[in-house]
Scaffold this active site. Structure first.
Site, PDB file in Angstrom:
ATOM      1  N   SER A   7       0.878  -1.169   0.000  1.00  0.00           N
ATOM      2  CA  SER A   7       0.000   0.000   0.000  1.00  0.00           C
ATOM      3  C   SER A   7       0.913   1.216   0.000  1.00  0.00           C
ATOM      4  CB  SER A   7      -0.932  -0.012   1.214  1.00  0.00           C
ATOM      5  OG  SER A   7      -0.194  -0.232   2.393  1.00  0.00           O
ATOM      6  N   GLU A   9       1.239   5.564   0.745  1.00  0.00           N
ATOM      7  CA  GLU A   9       0.648   6.714   1.444  1.00  0.00           C
ATOM      8  C   GLU A   9       1.015   8.035   0.757  1.00  0.00           C
ATOM      9  OE1 GLU A   9       0.785   6.482   5.712  1.00  0.00           O
ATOM     10  OE2 GLU A   9       1.367   8.582   5.860  1.00  0.00           O
ATOM     11  N   ASP A 100      -2.119  14.543  16.424  1.00  0.00           N
ATOM     12  CA  ASP A 100      -1.435  15.418  17.379  1.00  0.00           C
ATOM     13  C   ASP A 100      -2.049  16.798  17.304  1.00  0.00           C
ATOM     14  OD1 ASP A 100       0.693  13.652  18.323  1.00  0.00           O
ATOM     15  OD2 ASP A 100       1.351  13.712  16.230  1.00  0.00           O
ATOM     16  N   PHE A 207      13.107  14.794  11.026  1.00  0.00           N
ATOM     17  CA  PHE A 207      11.778  14.209  11.099  1.00  0.00           C
ATOM     18  C   PHE A 207      11.779  12.978  12.014  1.00  0.00           C
ATOM     19  CE2 PHE A 207       8.231  11.907   8.807  1.00  0.00           C
ATOM     20  CZ  PHE A 207       7.245  12.777   9.238  1.00  0.00           C
ATOM     21  N   HIS A 257       3.978  -1.066   3.548  1.00  0.00           N
ATOM     22  CA  HIS A 257       3.253   0.202   3.348  1.00  0.00           C
ATOM     23  C   HIS A 257       4.306   1.279   3.106  1.00  0.00           C
ATOM     24  CE1 HIS A 257       0.037   3.214   3.984  1.00  0.00           C
ATOM     25  NE2 HIS A 257       0.938   3.903   4.659  1.00  0.00           N
TER      26      HIS A 257
HETATM   27  P1  FAD Z   1      -2.873   6.443  20.077  1.00  0.00           P
HETATM   28  O1  FAD Z   1      -2.944   5.026  19.681  1.00  0.00           O
HETATM   29  O2  FAD Z   1      -4.054   7.046  20.748  1.00  0.00           O
HETATM   30  O3  FAD Z   1      -1.578   6.598  21.015  1.00  0.00           O
HETATM   31  C1  FAD Z   1      -1.082   7.867  21.371  1.00  0.00           C
HETATM   32  C2  FAD Z   1      -0.322   7.802  22.697  1.00  0.00           C
HETATM   33  O4  FAD Z   1      -1.229   7.613  23.782  1.00  0.00           O
HETATM   34  C3  FAD Z   1       0.676   6.637  22.799  1.00  0.00           C
HETATM   35  O5  FAD Z   1       1.759   7.090  23.573  1.00  0.00           O
HETATM   36  C4  FAD Z   1      -0.090   5.551  23.545  1.00  0.00           C
HETATM   37  O6  FAD Z   1       0.757   4.697  24.279  1.00  0.00           O
HETATM   38  C5  FAD Z   1      -1.002   6.364  24.446  1.00  0.00           C
HETATM   39  N1  FAD Z   1      -2.339   5.754  24.593  1.00  0.00           N
HETATM   40  C6  FAD Z   1      -3.129   5.293  23.599  1.00  0.00           C
HETATM   41  N2  FAD Z   1      -4.306   4.845  24.076  1.00  0.00           N
HETATM   42  C7  FAD Z   1      -4.279   5.050  25.405  1.00  0.00           C
HETATM   43  C8  FAD Z   1      -5.228   4.826  26.447  1.00  0.00           C
HETATM   44  N3  FAD Z   1      -6.424   4.309  26.188  1.00  0.00           N
HETATM   45  N4  FAD Z   1      -4.869   5.169  27.726  1.00  0.00           N
HETATM   46  C9  FAD Z   1      -3.643   5.708  27.979  1.00  0.00           C
HETATM   47  N5  FAD Z   1      -2.710   5.950  27.020  1.00  0.00           N
HETATM   48  C10 FAD Z   1      -3.022   5.635  25.756  1.00  0.00           C
HETATM   49  N6  FAD Z   1      -0.811  12.008  12.118  1.00  0.00           N
HETATM   50  C11 FAD Z   1      -1.635  12.897  11.530  1.00  0.00           C
HETATM   51  O7  FAD Z   1      -1.832  14.003  12.062  1.00  0.00           O
HETATM   52  N7  FAD Z   1      -2.259  12.631  10.334  1.00  0.00           N
HETATM   53  C12 FAD Z   1      -2.102  11.447   9.697  1.00  0.00           C
HETATM   54  O8  FAD Z   1      -2.671  11.230   8.635  1.00  0.00           O
HETATM   55  C13 FAD Z   1      -1.240  10.474  10.300  1.00  0.00           C
HETATM   56  N8  FAD Z   1      -1.068   9.263   9.740  1.00  0.00           N
HETATM   57  C14 FAD Z   1      -0.303   8.311  10.375  1.00  0.00           C
HETATM   58  C15 FAD Z   1      -0.203   7.030   9.811  1.00  0.00           C
HETATM   59  C16 FAD Z   1       0.555   6.055  10.430  1.00  0.00           C
HETATM   60  C17 FAD Z   1       0.626   4.677   9.804  1.00  0.00           C
HETATM   61  C18 FAD Z   1       1.261   6.353  11.619  1.00  0.00           C
HETATM   62  C19 FAD Z   1       2.117   5.305  12.276  1.00  0.00           C
HETATM   63  C20 FAD Z   1       1.166   7.605  12.193  1.00  0.00           C
HETATM   64  C21 FAD Z   1       0.373   8.606  11.597  1.00  0.00           C
HETATM   65  N9  FAD Z   1       0.212   9.865  12.146  1.00  0.00           N
HETATM   66  C22 FAD Z   1      -0.602  10.795  11.527  1.00  0.00           C
HETATM   67  C23 FAD Z   1       0.895  10.221  13.401  1.00  0.00           C
HETATM   68  C24 FAD Z   1       0.007   9.949  14.627  1.00  0.00           C
HETATM   69  O9  FAD Z   1      -1.165  10.718  14.567  1.00  0.00           O
HETATM   70  C25 FAD Z   1       0.800  10.320  15.875  1.00  0.00           C
HETATM   71  O10 FAD Z   1       1.859   9.417  16.064  1.00  0.00           O
HETATM   72  C26 FAD Z   1      -0.012  10.479  17.149  1.00  0.00           C
HETATM   73  O11 FAD Z   1       0.842  11.055  18.143  1.00  0.00           O
HETATM   74  C27 FAD Z   1      -0.540   9.175  17.728  1.00  0.00           C
HETATM   75  O12 FAD Z   1      -1.576   8.680  17.015  1.00  0.00           O
HETATM   76  P2  FAD Z   1      -2.104   7.188  17.333  1.00  0.00           P
HETATM   77  O13 FAD Z   1      -3.303   6.961  16.525  1.00  0.00           O
HETATM   78  O14 FAD Z   1      -1.005   6.230  17.261  1.00  0.00           O
HETATM   79  O15 FAD Z   1      -2.519   7.410  18.877  1.00  0.00           O
END
Ligand code: FAD
Length: 277
Positions: A7, A9, A100, A207, A257
């Site tokens: 895939s 991105e 974020d 980055f 990916h």
């Molecule tokens: P989460 O899974 O919510 O985790 C975030 C943090 O909180 C982690 O430290 C985790 O340990 C902690 N955490 C999670 N759930 C809980 C809980 N229930 N209780 C306590 N702590 C918890 N960013 C963008 O802005 N736009 C994008 O399009 C984008 N695409 C991405 C695609 C991929 C494949 C990846 C790997 C990252 C992408 N990001 C993107 C970056 C991502 O948004 C950031 O890394 C963000 O800080 C975390 O998102 P997440 O969904 O992993 O968060």
């Protein structure tokens, strides 16, 4: 040729020229027959409308599009409206993220973590969407500990994720260790490694520091040694990333990916070397 699923991105370009260039990139990368093209959301100051516009173009070309959707700073109502739009366009896959908050922004909105978004999408739309979530083989930079990060990942999966895409990394052992740890928690969804081809070093280094991806010392020192020699950087980058992909696939990675940065050349060359049609 082998049948590795890939895939790719994209990020939504900021200008009409960028959109035009992305069309050419997409046409080239479509030759690799990726399972889907994903489009980032909200990163680097881009707007949700731009994501949607690119997603719509991809779908109109008969290709599979997977919008990213991040929930931080959003309300249930705003996410529901986006889901409705994607459903109406028959989009079937979403990359569900927390995202974020830009620094200085106060309102975190109604979702705190990605697991809450996954749960909400499942509640609202049942099985309409295949849900991808993010995974961090070198651990999320804000995680209090690897154990907490692992538990958070498992929570996302239990909330209804079908598959995961990892942050990029250059250390295959980190990926294998992560997959082992996740399997020990009883999680069996595919965990697809995110691959960042290397086109230059200084930007990548900055980055990587910000997103918690490590460039191993031996690689860093080699890149630094090349100075401004762009050809050597590119050649070495292609070699190390291809070798990384080979190791990952040989070790059981279910696909790749590519974070192609809206460029076709490096991803195409890596796939050619890997003999991926
Ligand atoms: P989460 O899974 O919510 O985790 C975030 C943090 O909180 C982690 O430290 C985790 O340990 C902690 N955490 C999670 N759930 C809980 C809980 N229930 N209780 C306590 N702590 C918890 N960013 C963008 O802005 N736009 C994008 O399009 C984008 N695409 C991405 C695609 C991929 C494949 C990846 C790997 C990252 C992408 N990001 C993107 C970056 C991502 O948004 C950031 O890394 C963000 O800080 C975390 O998102 P997440 O969904 O992993 O968060």
């Amino acid at each position: 040729m082998n049948h590795t699923e890939i895939s790719v991105e994209f990020f939504p370009p900021q200008t009409p020229e960028g959109v035009e260039k992305l069309r050419a990139t997409r046409a080239k990368l479509a030759e690799l027959k990726p399972e889907f093209f994903s489009v980032t959301y909200g990163a680097g100051g881009s707007t949700p409308e731009r994501t949607f516009a690119i997603v719509r173009e991809i779908a109109a070309e008969g290709l599979s599009a997977a919008p990213h959707l991040s929930c931080i700073g959003s309300t249930r109502e705003s996410i529901r409206a986006i889901l409705d739009e994607y459903k109406a366009e028959n989009i079937r896959r979403i990359v569900a993220l927390r995202g974020d908050l830009p620094s200085g922004t106060g309102d975190a909105g109604e979702f705190r973590y990605a697991n809450e978004l996954v749960e909400f999408i499942r509640k609202e739309t049942g099985d309409h969407f295949t849900l991808e979530v993010a995974a961090y083989p070198e651990w999320h930079p804000q995680a209090r500990s690897p154990a907490d990060d692992l538990a958070a990942f498992v929570k996302k999966v239990k909330a209804g994720a079908n598959s995961a895409i990892t942050q990029y990394f250059y250390n295959a052992d980190a990926y294998f260790h992560f997959v082992d740890s996740v399997r020990k928690q009883g999680v069996d969804i595919p965990i697809v490694p995110g691959i960042m081809p290397i086109s230059g070093f200084s930007k990548l280094a900055r980055f990587s520091d910000a997103c918690g991806a490590e460039i191993p010392r031996w690689m860093r020192r080699k890149f630094e040694g090349f100075g401004d020699d762009a050809d050597s950087i590119k050649a070495f980058g292609l070699d190390v990333v291809t070798e990384l992909c080979e190791r990952l696939l040989a070790g059981g990675a279910p696909g790749l990916h590519f974070y192609c940065m809206n460029q076709a050349a490096l991803t195409t060359e890596i796939c050619k070397r890997l003999k991926i049609a």
